[in-house]
Design a protein around this motif. Structure first.
Motif, PDB file in Angstrom:
ATOM      1  N   ILE A   1      70.822 -19.694 -65.854  1.00 20.89           N
ATOM      2  CA  ILE A   1      69.830 -19.438 -66.903  1.00 20.89           C
ATOM      3  C   ILE A   1      69.544 -20.735 -67.654  1.00 20.89           C
ATOM      4  O   ILE A   1      70.418 -21.592 -67.786  1.00 20.89           O
ATOM      5  CB  ILE A   1      70.280 -18.341 -67.891  1.00 20.89           C
ATOM      6  CG1 ILE A   1      71.656 -18.641 -68.481  1.00 20.89           C
ATOM      7  CG2 ILE A   1      70.239 -16.970 -67.245  1.00 20.89           C
ATOM      8  CD1 ILE A   1      72.010 -17.738 -69.653  1.00 20.89           C
TER       9      ILE A   1
ATOM     10  N   PRO B   1      65.662 -16.695 -69.299  1.00 18.50           N
ATOM     11  CA  PRO B   1      65.849 -15.381 -69.923  1.00 18.50           C
ATOM     12  C   PRO B   1      65.036 -15.155 -71.192  1.00 18.50           C
ATOM     13  O   PRO B   1      64.919 -14.016 -71.648  1.00 18.50           O
ATOM     14  CB  PRO B   1      67.359 -15.342 -70.222  1.00 18.50           C
ATOM     15  CG  PRO B   1      67.786 -16.752 -70.273  1.00 18.50           C
ATOM     16  CD  PRO B   1      66.878 -17.528 -69.367  1.00 18.50           C
TER      17      PRO B   1
ATOM     18  N   SER C   1      75.160 -11.109 -72.025  1.00 17.15           N
ATOM     19  CA  SER C   1      73.928 -11.654 -72.595  1.00 17.15           C
ATOM     20  C   SER C   1      74.210 -12.316 -73.949  1.00 17.15           C
ATOM     21  O   SER C   1      73.753 -13.430 -74.217  1.00 17.15           O
ATOM     22  CB  SER C   1      72.914 -10.516 -72.733  1.00 17.15           C
ATOM     23  OG  SER C   1      71.897 -10.866 -73.599  1.00 17.15           O
TER      24      SER C   1
ATOM     25  N   ALA D   1      68.184 -11.207 -66.193  1.00 18.95           N
ATOM     26  CA  ALA D   1      69.098 -12.204 -65.616  1.00 18.95           C
ATOM     27  C   ALA D   1      70.521 -11.661 -65.554  1.00 18.95           C
ATOM     28  O   ALA D   1      71.272 -11.934 -64.605  1.00 18.95           O
ATOM     29  CB  ALA D   1      69.070 -13.477 -66.465  1.00 18.95           C
TER      30      ALA D   1
ATOM     31  N   TRP E   1      67.449 -18.738 -60.397  1.00 21.48           N
ATOM     32  CA  TRP E   1      67.301 -19.420 -61.691  1.00 21.48           C
ATOM     33  C   TRP E   1      66.372 -18.560 -62.535  1.00 21.48           C
ATOM     34  O   TRP E   1      65.264 -18.243 -62.114  1.00 21.48           O
ATOM     35  CB  TRP E   1      66.694 -20.807 -61.453  1.00 21.48           C
ATOM     36  CG  TRP E   1      66.590 -21.679 -62.658  1.00 21.48           C
ATOM     37  CD1 TRP E   1      65.954 -21.413 -63.821  1.00 21.48           C
ATOM     38  CD2 TRP E   1      67.140 -22.999 -62.792  1.00 21.48           C
ATOM     39  NE1 TRP E   1      66.068 -22.484 -64.681  1.00 21.48           N
ATOM     40  CE2 TRP E   1      66.787 -23.469 -64.073  1.00 21.48           C
ATOM     41  CE3 TRP E   1      67.890 -23.837 -61.946  1.00 21.48           C
ATOM     42  CZ2 TRP E   1      67.153 -24.734 -64.539  1.00 21.48           C
ATOM     43  CZ3 TRP E   1      68.246 -25.091 -62.422  1.00 21.48           C
ATOM     44  CH2 TRP E   1      67.886 -25.526 -63.701  1.00 21.48           C
ATOM     45  N   VAL E   2      66.834 -18.165 -63.702  1.00 20.07           N
ATOM     46  CA  VAL E   2      66.013 -17.294 -64.560  1.00 20.07           C
ATOM     47  C   VAL E   2      65.842 -17.944 -65.933  1.00 20.07           C
ATOM     48  O   VAL E   2      66.781 -18.545 -66.465  1.00 20.07           O
ATOM     49  CB  VAL E   2      66.670 -15.896 -64.739  1.00 20.07           C
ATOM     50  CG1 VAL E   2      65.718 -14.946 -65.476  1.00 20.07           C
ATOM     51  CG2 VAL E   2      67.057 -15.285 -63.397  1.00 20.07           C
TER      52      VAL E   2
ATOM     53  N   SER F   1      76.240 -15.554 -73.469  1.00 19.61           N
ATOM     54  CA  SER F   1      75.411 -16.615 -72.888  1.00 19.61           C
ATOM     55  C   SER F   1      74.456 -17.169 -73.941  1.00 19.61           C
ATOM     56  O   SER F   1      74.232 -18.376 -74.024  1.00 19.61           O
ATOM     57  CB  SER F   1      74.587 -16.086 -71.715  1.00 19.61           C
ATOM     58  OG  SER F   1      75.416 -15.427 -70.796  1.00 19.61           O
TER      59      SER F   1
ATOM     60  N   PHE G   1      67.170 -13.083 -75.650  1.00 21.82           N
ATOM     61  CA  PHE G   1      67.147 -13.025 -74.187  1.00 21.82           C
ATOM     62  C   PHE G   1      66.673 -11.668 -73.674  1.00 21.82           C
ATOM     63  O   PHE G   1      67.067 -10.621 -74.187  1.00 21.82           O
ATOM     64  CB  PHE G   1      68.544 -13.287 -73.624  1.00 21.82           C
ATOM     65  CG  PHE G   1      68.961 -14.736 -73.639  1.00 21.82           C
ATOM     66  CD1 PHE G   1      68.077 -15.735 -74.033  1.00 21.82           C
ATOM     67  CD2 PHE G   1      70.238 -15.105 -73.226  1.00 21.82           C
ATOM     68  CE1 PHE G   1      68.464 -17.079 -74.036  1.00 21.82           C
ATOM     69  CE2 PHE G   1      70.625 -16.430 -73.231  1.00 21.82           C
ATOM     70  CZ  PHE G   1      69.742 -17.417 -73.635  1.00 21.82           C
TER      71      PHE G   1
END
Ligand SMILES: CCCCCCCC/C=C\CCCCCCCC(=O)SCCNC(=O)CCNC(=O)[C@H](O)C(C)(C)COP(=O)(O)OP(=O)(O)OC[C@H]1O[C@@H](n2cnc3c(N)ncnc32)[C@H](O)[C@@H]1OP(=O)(O)O
Ligand SMILES: CCCCCCCC/C=C\CCCCCCCC(=O)OC[C@@H](O)COP(=O)(O)O
Length: 233
Positions: free
Chosen positions: A94, A170, A206, A187, A167-168, A209, A183
């Motif tokens: 991410i 978010p 989430s 992801a 690959w995101v 991250s 976010f």
């Protein structure tokens, strides 16, 4: 004497480039779009000849061809922790998303067999759209959550079956407000499937991250010493 107007243009252009940082900014922006379009024109037949069509291996060609673009724009990258991406198997990366220039940073560290999630509108961006399709980019319709979720569920299955990485971004859109947008969850729904976690882990994953990325982002932003041009790009 049709070409007589060229002379003032040739004189004014260097003058503007020399005196106006705003002009330099927009000049670089136009150059970037045009040059990426051109690179894609070259990359399209190479990818088709190499892989025969849409294939994640085409990302190697794209990565190779994009890496020098930074020099034209006066950009350099400092990479740390790259070794953490050198593991086997599928995973999700991410990153925050400030502008289309993020593609340059992405290509600097993109591991093998890694593609990305993008808004479906990008598919119509001329030759760039076509090269994105050839590179196996997964296109989602952000306006239709249920469609987007279905597409991402399919991507999760491919990710596991073919051991690819995704690959995101978010935040789900570009953001230049000096922080991170909340976010989106997609992801993390992907990541739990790659890591053998459950849907109950999505919220915690989430939030953790977000916290890590936010503090890294603020730390790096604090180190920024140079600005060249308007703040929106
Ligand atoms: C030589 C070459 C020349 C040059 C050429 C250059 C080529 C360059 C090549 C390559 C580079 C390409 C670079 C492209 C860059 C493009 C970047 C973009 O386009 S960024 C925009 C798109 N990205 C996203 O939007 C992120 C992904 N989005 C999501 O993950 C969202 O979550 C989404 C769309 C799936 C749903 O969004 P929601 O707005 O509805 O919000 P939510 O809160 O996340 O989800 C609603 C509910 O659905 C659940 N949900 C989400 N995903 C789920 C899932 N997969 N399964 C089950 N539930 C899910 C969530 O848990 C949530 O539920 P509860 O509220 O928590 O109960
Ligand atoms: C003939 C069609 C003309 C289309 C011209 C536009 C093409 C752009 C060309 C070159 C730029 C190369 C890098 C492209 C990849 C970056 C894409 C990008 O950054 O998309 C924005 C998207 O993530 C989030 O979208 P929003 O912030 O929600 O909006």
């Amino acid at each position: 004497m049709d070409a007589v107007w060229i002379l003032p243009v040739l004189l004014v252009l260097p003058l503007l480039l020399w005196t106006s940082s705003t002009f330099v900014f927009y000049f670089k922006k136009c150059f970037y779009v045009a040059y990426m379009m051109l690179l894609a024109v070259i990359a399209i037949p190479i990818c088709i000849l190499k892989s025969g069509g849409r294939d994640i291996e085409n990302m190697r060609v794209i990565r190779f061809m994009v890496r020098h673009v930074k020099y034209f724009l006066g950009l350099r990258f400092q990479v740390s922790g790259w070794e953490h991406l050198q593991t086997d198997g599928p995973y999700v990366i991410i990153s925050n998303h400030q502008s289309s220039l993020d593609v340059l940073g992405m290509m600097e560290v993109l591991p093998d067999r890694c593609s990305t999630i993008a808004k479906k509108e990008l598919l119509w961006a001329g030759t760039v759209g076509m090269i994105c399709w050839l590179g196996g980019i997964v296109f989602i319709n952000r306006k239709k959550t249920s469609d987007a979720k279905n597409v991402m569920s399919d991507a999760a299955k491919t990710m596991l079956a073919d051991k690819i990485r995704l690959w995101v971004f978010p935040e789900g859109t570009r953001n230049q407000n000096g922080g991170l947008l909340p976010f989106k969850k997609g992801a993390f729904h992907l990541a739990i499937q790659a890591q053998g976690l459950t849907a109950d882990d999505v919220t915690l994953l989430s939030e953790q991250s977000f916290g890590i990325m936010r503090s890294a982002f603020l730390e790096i932003s604090g180190q920024s010493v140079q600005s060249n041009g308007p703040s929106t790009h």
